[in-house]
Write a protein that holds these residues in place. Structure first.
Motif, PDB file in Angstrom:
ATOM      1  N   GLN A   1       3.679 -12.047   2.261  1.00 25.63           N
ATOM      2  CA  GLN A   1       3.490 -11.299   1.019  1.00 25.63           C
ATOM      3  C   GLN A   1       4.020 -12.096  -0.162  1.00 25.63           C
ATOM      4  OE1 GLN A   1       5.382  -7.236  -0.175  1.00 25.63           O
ATOM      5  NE2 GLN A   1       3.455  -6.765   0.880  1.00 25.63           N
ATOM      6  N   ILE A   2       3.331 -11.943  -1.314  1.00 24.38           N
ATOM      7  CA  ILE A   2       3.705 -12.626  -2.557  1.00 24.38           C
ATOM      8  C   ILE A   2       3.422 -11.685  -3.720  1.00 24.38           C
ATOM      9  CG2 ILE A   2       3.331 -14.630  -4.049  1.00 24.38           C
ATOM     10  CD1 ILE A   2       1.916 -15.957  -1.649  1.00 24.38           C
ATOM     11  N   PHE A   3       4.321 -11.673  -4.711  1.00 24.67           N
ATOM     12  CA  PHE A   3       4.032 -10.986  -5.963  1.00 24.67           C
ATOM     13  C   PHE A   3       4.940 -11.548  -7.053  1.00 24.67           C
ATOM     14  CE2 PHE A   3       6.797  -8.318  -3.317  1.00 24.67           C
ATOM     15  CZ  PHE A   3       7.935  -8.222  -4.097  1.00 24.67           C
TER      16      PHE A   3
ATOM     17  N   GLN B   1      11.834  -0.895 -12.213  1.00 24.35           N
ATOM     18  CA  GLN B   1      10.688  -0.995 -11.318  1.00 24.35           C
ATOM     19  C   GLN B   1      10.397  -2.452 -10.999  1.00 24.35           C
ATOM     20  OE1 GLN B   1       9.231   1.738 -10.133  1.00 24.35           O
ATOM     21  NE2 GLN B   1       7.713   0.703  -8.884  1.00 24.35           N
ATOM     22  N   SER B   2      10.096  -2.711  -9.754  1.00 18.53           N
ATOM     23  CA  SER B   2       9.734  -4.055  -9.313  1.00 18.53           C
ATOM     24  C   SER B   2       8.230  -4.113  -9.078  1.00 18.53           C
ATOM     25  CB  SER B   2      10.475  -4.384  -8.013  1.00 18.53           C
ATOM     26  OG  SER B   2      10.142  -5.669  -7.557  1.00 18.53           O
ATOM     27  N   HIS B   3       7.627  -5.234  -9.403  1.00 21.76           N
ATOM     28  CA  HIS B   3       6.179  -5.481  -9.216  1.00 21.76           C
ATOM     29  C   HIS B   3       5.332  -4.229  -9.473  1.00 21.76           C
ATOM     30  CE1 HIS B   3       7.798  -4.654  -5.133  1.00 21.76           C
ATOM     31  NE2 HIS B   3       6.676  -4.021  -4.909  1.00 21.76           N
TER      32      HIS B   3
ATOM     33  N   GLY C   1      -0.235  -9.401 -12.219  1.00 24.30           N
ATOM     34  CA  GLY C   1      -0.243  -8.280 -11.295  1.00 24.30           C
ATOM     35  C   GLY C   1      -0.650  -8.608  -9.880  1.00 24.30           C
ATOM     36  N   LEU C   2      -0.561  -9.875  -9.497  1.00 24.61           N
ATOM     37  CA  LEU C   2      -0.952 -10.254  -8.131  1.00 24.61           C
ATOM     38  C   LEU C   2      -0.095  -9.525  -7.095  1.00 24.61           C
ATOM     39  CD1 LEU C   2      -2.567 -12.263  -6.244  1.00 24.61           C
ATOM     40  CD2 LEU C   2      -0.515 -13.695  -6.352  1.00 24.61           C
TER      41      LEU C   2
ATOM     42  N   VAL D   1       9.595   2.200  -1.776  1.00 29.79           N
ATOM     43  CA  VAL D   1      10.818   1.432  -2.074  1.00 29.79           C
ATOM     44  C   VAL D   1      10.434   0.301  -3.021  1.00 29.79           C
ATOM     45  CG1 VAL D   1      12.792   0.213  -1.094  1.00 29.79           C
ATOM     46  CG2 VAL D   1      11.670   2.016   0.212  1.00 29.79           C
ATOM     47  N   THR D   2      10.463   0.588  -4.317  1.00 32.52           N
ATOM     48  CA  THR D   2       9.990  -0.377  -5.302  1.00 32.52           C
ATOM     49  C   THR D   2      10.966  -0.570  -6.464  1.00 32.52           C
ATOM     50  OG1 THR D   2       8.801   1.361  -6.493  1.00 32.52           O
ATOM     51  CG2 THR D   2       7.571   0.151  -4.803  1.00 32.52           C
TER      52      THR D   2
END
Length: 440
Positions: free
Chosen positions: A321-323, A91-93, A309-310, A208-209
């Motif tokens: 977008q940023i994470f 899993q991503s972000h 968790g930003l 799509v994560t």
């Protein structure tokens, strides 16, 4: 076919594949599975094309410098590879998210669409879904009555009458999906991806994560391992001649390879850098010369003072977008997507820090890792987003075989245009077409 400075190999391969991204590797592997001899020629020093995984600069964390995310529920060709090789996804972000929106000049935890504008957003989404339902994602777009949708997204938003904060919110999403200006890419291209996601506007991104646990480079290496495919890196191709008894492929260094068939799996914009005899069809040449407007910068950052968790999104900011993807004590390794018209230099730590502070005022960027696909002569851009007027005119032409040449690449996918699944789709199709050519 030889001349001064040329060296000609004596072996005649069943198939030569030009391009070592997911599409080329899939085609080469599938042809080799039939017991045929395959030579894969890659211009760069590594396989992967517009995907590639490597440790963050001077660290151990694995980052993806290009295409990354997959959803096997909606990506059937990705699911095929996962099952064949027992590959795992991670899993991503994920986890608890701290959402920040930067619209209209300041960051906020509130979604930028509020009050009566939510009704306008609902109406716009209904029309978008209605138009997406017109598209059969399994069929080339020029074989459907869709020319009225093959217009710039800016014009499409004007047509459906969306404005204010609702329009700003939608513009943020389509800019994130393209890395292009709203005037530069086709609404039909965007709507096709919604159709591919079973007509879910949110699902296009929200579903799509996941990413390959071994990285995209690891997945490509796994696909080739034990395949019998011969690979030659650092081998740009100058010309392809299929007027003789075989297809003759001449490299820029003067090597000549011969095969009974060929798969061209290089990016569409690169096709015109290769001389073909006989020439490629006019439709292929036209689309290749137009290229595509995708030029998103993907900037990885080692950051101090970033919240856990930003998940930050913005419009009119350097980053859309940023994470963060990794945590190391009080530091984060985060990824940011920087679309045009921003001119942010990903190697300028002060500039990247200032861009990040549009969302996180106390953040400090300590290091960055960036790969510029737009200026790479063998890639000429990030993932494919078609300009207006291409899909409704040339989609079938781009995938049609010509003589003993089959064509592959995410740039010409039918369903998941520009995505990893689209690359695998076209690689599998090209392998079947080559098998038919060789059988004949």
């Amino acid at each position: 076919m030889s001349g001064p400075g040329m060296t000609e190999t004596t072996q005649i391969y069943d198939t030569i594949v030009i391009g070592g991204g997911f599409s080329g590797v899939c085609a080469a592997r599938d042809v080799s599975d039939k017991g045929r001899s395959v030579l894969l020629l890659e211009a760069k020093a590594r396989l992967g094309g517009r995907v590639g995984s490597a440790p963050f600069k001077n660290r151990s964390e694995m980052i993806e410098l290009g295409g990354t995310w997959v959803a096997p529920k909606y990506h059937p060709f990705v699911a095929r590879e996962l099952e064949r090789y027992n590959l795992e996804l991670v899993q991503s972000h994920g986890g608890s998210l701290k959402t920040i929106w930067h619209f209209f000049g300041e960051p906020s935890s509130r979604i930028p669409v509020q009050g009566d504008d939510l009704f306008e957003l609902e109406r716009a989404l209904y029309q978008i879904k209605k138009d997406a339902h017109r598209i059969d994602a399994r069929v080339p777009r020029d074989q459907q009555d869709l020319a009225d949708l093959d217009i710039p997204i800016a014009a499409y938003f004007d047509r459906i009458g969306v404005s204010g904060s609702s329009r700003a919110f939608l513009e943020m999403w389509v800019i994130l999906g393209s890395g292009a200006l709203l005037e530069e890419w086709s609404a039909l291209s965007a709507l096709s991806l919604i159709a591919a996601m079973d007509n879910s506007v949110y699902g296009w991104y929200g579903a799509v994560t996941e990413k390959f646990a071994i990285g995209t480079s690891g997945a490509i290496e796994t696909m080739l391992k034990g395949s019998g495919v011969e690979v030659q890196l650092n081998t740009p191709v100058a010309s392809v001649d299929q007027t003789g008894a075989t297809v003759a492929v001449t490299t820029t260094s003067g090597q000549v390879f011969q095969a009974r068939s060929l798969v061209l799996a290089a990016p569409l914009a690169v096709w015109t850098d290769i001389t073909f005899n006989p020439p490629l069809s006019e439709n292929k040449v036209t689309a290749a010369r137009i290229g595509h407007p995708g030029r998103m910068k993907k900037i990885w950052m080692l950051v101090e003072n970033m919240p856990d968790g930003l998940y930050a999104s913005g419009l009119g900011t350097d980053f859309v977008q940023i994470f963060p993807e990794y945590t190391d004590g009080d530091k984060k390794i985060a990824v940011g997507f920087c679309p045009p018209p921003s001119t942010l230099d990903g190697n300028d730590l002060n500039a990247v820090t200032n861009a990040l502070r549009q969302f996180v005022p106390d953040a400090k960027v300590l290091a960055t890792d960036v790969l510029d696909y737009t200026s790479d002569p063998y890639l000429k851009g990030t993932w494919m987003v078609q300009p207006p007027g291409i899909l409704s005119r040339y989609a079938s032409s781009l995938i049609a075989t010509e003589g003993r040449i089959a064509f592959a690449g995410a740039d010409i996918a039918i369903r998941w245009l520009g995505w990893i699944d689209g690359a695998l789709e076209t690689g599998a199709r090209a392998a079947q077409e080559v098998d038919s050519i060789l059988t004949r």
